[in-house]
Scaffold this motif. Structure first.
Motif, short mmCIF file in Angstrom:
data_model
loop_
_atom_site.label_atom_id
_atom_site.label_comp_id
_atom_site.label_asym_id
_atom_site.label_seq_id
_atom_site.Cartn_x
_atom_site.Cartn_y
_atom_site.Cartn_z
N GLY A 57 11.95 1.50 10.05
CA GLY A 57 12.80 0.66 8.82
C GLY A 57 11.96 -0.25 8.45
N THR A 58 11.36 -1.19 9.14
CA THR A 58 10.64 -2.42 8.54
C THR A 58 9.48 -1.77 7.42
OG1 THR A 58 10.98 -3.74 10.73
CG2 THR A 58 9.48 -4.45 9.03
N LEU A 59 8.57 -0.79 7.91
CA LEU A 59 7.94 -0.20 7.23
C LEU A 59 8.65 0.28 5.90
CD1 LEU A 59 4.91 0.73 6.71
CD2 LEU A 59 5.56 2.63 8.09
N ASN A 60 9.69 0.70 5.77
CA ASN A 60 10.14 1.26 4.54
C ASN A 60 10.44 0.14 3.69
OD1 ASN A 60 10.29 3.87 5.29
ND2 ASN A 60 12.38 3.88 6.04
N ILE A 61 10.93 -0.86 4.25
CA ILE A 61 11.09 -2.08 3.34
C ILE A 61 9.73 -2.52 2.70
CG2 ILE A 61 12.10 -4.39 2.98
CD1 ILE A 61 14.08 -3.58 5.56
N LEU A 62 8.98 -2.70 3.33
CA LEU A 62 7.52 -3.31 3.12
C LEU A 62 6.95 -2.57 1.93
CD1 LEU A 62 6.09 -4.40 6.35
CD2 LEU A 62 6.79 -5.86 4.53
N GLU A 63 7.19 -1.23 2.03
CA GLU A 63 6.67 -0.16 1.23
C GLU A 63 7.22 -0.36 -0.14
OE1 GLU A 63 3.86 2.80 0.82
OE2 GLU A 63 3.53 0.70 1.30
N ILE A 99 4.43 -6.59 9.25
CA ILE A 99 4.63 -7.69 8.33
C ILE A 99 3.60 -8.48 8.15
CG2 ILE A 99 5.70 -9.99 8.26
CD1 ILE A 99 7.89 -8.07 7.80
N ASN A 100 2.65 -8.75 9.06
CA ASN A 100 1.26 -9.71 9.07
C ASN A 100 0.23 -8.82 8.11
OD1 ASN A 100 2.64 -11.08 10.77
ND2 ASN A 100 0.61 -11.58 11.93
N SER A 101 0.43 -7.37 8.22
CA SER A 101 -0.61 -6.67 7.67
C SER A 101 -0.15 -6.51 6.26
CB SER A 101 -0.67 -5.08 8.14
OG SER A 101 -1.47 -4.34 7.36
N TYR A 102 1.01 -6.41 5.90
CA TYR A 102 1.34 -6.29 4.31
C TYR A 102 1.25 -7.61 3.88
CZ TYR A 102 2.94 -1.43 4.13
OH TYR A 102 3.01 -0.41 3.96
N ARG A 103 1.45 -8.73 4.56
CA ARG A 103 1.31 -10.09 3.80
C ARG A 103 -0.15 -10.24 3.68
NH1 ARG A 103 4.11 -13.93 7.88
NH2 ARG A 103 2.04 -13.56 9.14
N GLU A 104 -1.05 -10.00 4.30
CA GLU A 104 -2.47 -10.14 4.28
C GLU A 104 -3.24 -9.47 3.18
OE1 GLU A 104 -4.11 -10.11 8.28
OE2 GLU A 104 -2.95 -11.77 8.92
N SER A 105 -2.56 -7.90 3.06
CA SER A 105 -3.21 -6.97 2.42
C SER A 105 -2.71 -7.08 0.91
CB SER A 105 -2.99 -5.50 2.89
OG SER A 105 -3.46 -5.37 4.42
N TYR A 106 -1.49 -7.36 0.86
CA TYR A 106 -0.74 -7.22 -0.55
C TYR A 106 -0.38 -8.58 -0.85
CZ TYR A 106 -1.27 -2.56 0.82
OH TYR A 106 -1.77 -1.28 1.36
N GLY A 107 -0.41 -9.54 -0.43
CA GLY A 107 0.27 -10.88 -0.71
C GLY A 107 1.75 -11.03 -0.76
#
Length: 322
Positions: free
Chosen positions: A104-110, A161-169
């Motif tokens: 679910g969290t991954l879906n929101i991030l994507e 969360i950490n991965s998407y924050r660092e990878s995509y700003g």
């Protein structure tokens, strides 16, 4: 123009208090449940805010459902409070725990990444990720040691969360919240089970309350203060993760004794220990260090465990004794 917030999973304790908090700050609030037609929204009704919130159906496991909601309602801030909420249930339904929390969290991030909008994202973490802290309060640098499928899923979500924050700003943060309670807790949570049980015994509606392991110790806070921390995390110049706790730990035995004491009862005369309520891998001690949130967010938590118990008991006394 007022800010727009989307609360995914608005039906629970935190969702209702967060909605009230955001409305008080002038937000336009949209809240979701899996099925709006089937949901009762009792907590929103209790707080008197149901008519002030736009309610929609969103299945967090379904990418298209999440995509449509974010695209159509175009929020400035997204708060993800959805997914499985019970540690005990996660042992019986581990796949549902992983899918509803991690996927679910991954879906929101994507969706945020693909739409490329300047939306801010808060995700509900959990102190369960730390496992047993002993008597040493856990902070943001304490390694995770999850002991349940629920905690594994929450840990996975946090690292996503950490991965998407660092990878995509992306502005994305995790609130690692320790236990927080209120009168809105359902009785399947042990704190409300204890207090409602004591009230029912006082009212003559129950003779014995069956409980599990009373030797576990937790860091308990007041839920309305914890949703304020969620909002504060989303107002910073840079997204970050924060431990939200009181820094005080007491045993469940202490909680039960104080609750029964409120109703002028001796808990030992009315409580039976039921071994079937014990979890397969129990955390004995859990305490957090909120120093970073207090310093950087200027967060305050004036209510301690004694205040939490008293206010929850007052609510149950009105229900069963008036």
């Amino acid at each position: 123009m007022s800010k727009k917030a989307l609360i995914i999973g608005i039906t629970g304790q935190d969702g209702a208090y967060l909605a009230k908090h955001l409305l008080s700050k002038g937000y336009e609030v949209t809240g979701s449940s899996r099925d709006v037609m089937a949901s009762l929204f009792n907590n929103l009704n209790t707080l008197g805010i149901r008519d002030q919130v736009n309610l929609i159906s969103v299945s967090i496991n379904d990418f298209r459902s999440v995509f449509n909601a974010i695209q159509v309602y175009d929020p400035d801030e997204i708060y993800n409070l959805a997914g499985q909420t019970s540690v005990g249930l996660s042992f019986d339904q581990p796949v549902e725990a992983i899918e509803s929390i991690a996927i679910g969290t991954l879906n929101i991030l994507e969706v945020i990444r693909l739409l490329n909008k300047p939306v801010r994202f808060y995700n509900a973490g959990s102190s369960e990720c730390f496992g047993d802290t002993g008597n040493l309060p856990a902070n943001e640098n304490t390694p995770f040691a999850p002991r349940s499928p629920y905690a594994v899923a929450k840990s996975t979500a946090k690292w996503l969360i950490n991965s998407y924050r660092e990878s995509y700003g992306i502005y994305a943060c995790t609130g690692i919240l320790f236990n927080h309670e209120s009168p809105l807790r359902p009785e399947r949570f042990v704190t409300q089970k204890i207090i409602a049980g004591a009230a029912k015994i006082k009212a003559g509606q129950l003779e014995v309350l069956q409980l599990g392991n009373l030797d576990i110790s937790r860091d308990w806070g007041w839920a309305p203060e914890y949703v304020d921390a969620m909002w504060l995390m989303m107002q910073q110049d840079k997204s970050d993760d924060f431990v939200i706790a009181t820094g005080r730990m007491e045993s469940l035995k202490y909680f039960a004794a104080k609750a029964f004491e409120y109703f002028d009862l001796d808990w030992q005369a009315h409580v039976e220990i039921e071994s079937s309520f014990f979890r397969p891998n129990e955390i004995l001690c859990s305490i957090g260090d909120p120093s970073k949130a207090i310093k950087m967010l200027n967060w305050k938590h004036p209510t301690d465990i004694d205040g939490v118990i008293e206010m929850m008991c007052e609510a149950q006394a009105k229900k069963y004794l008036n």
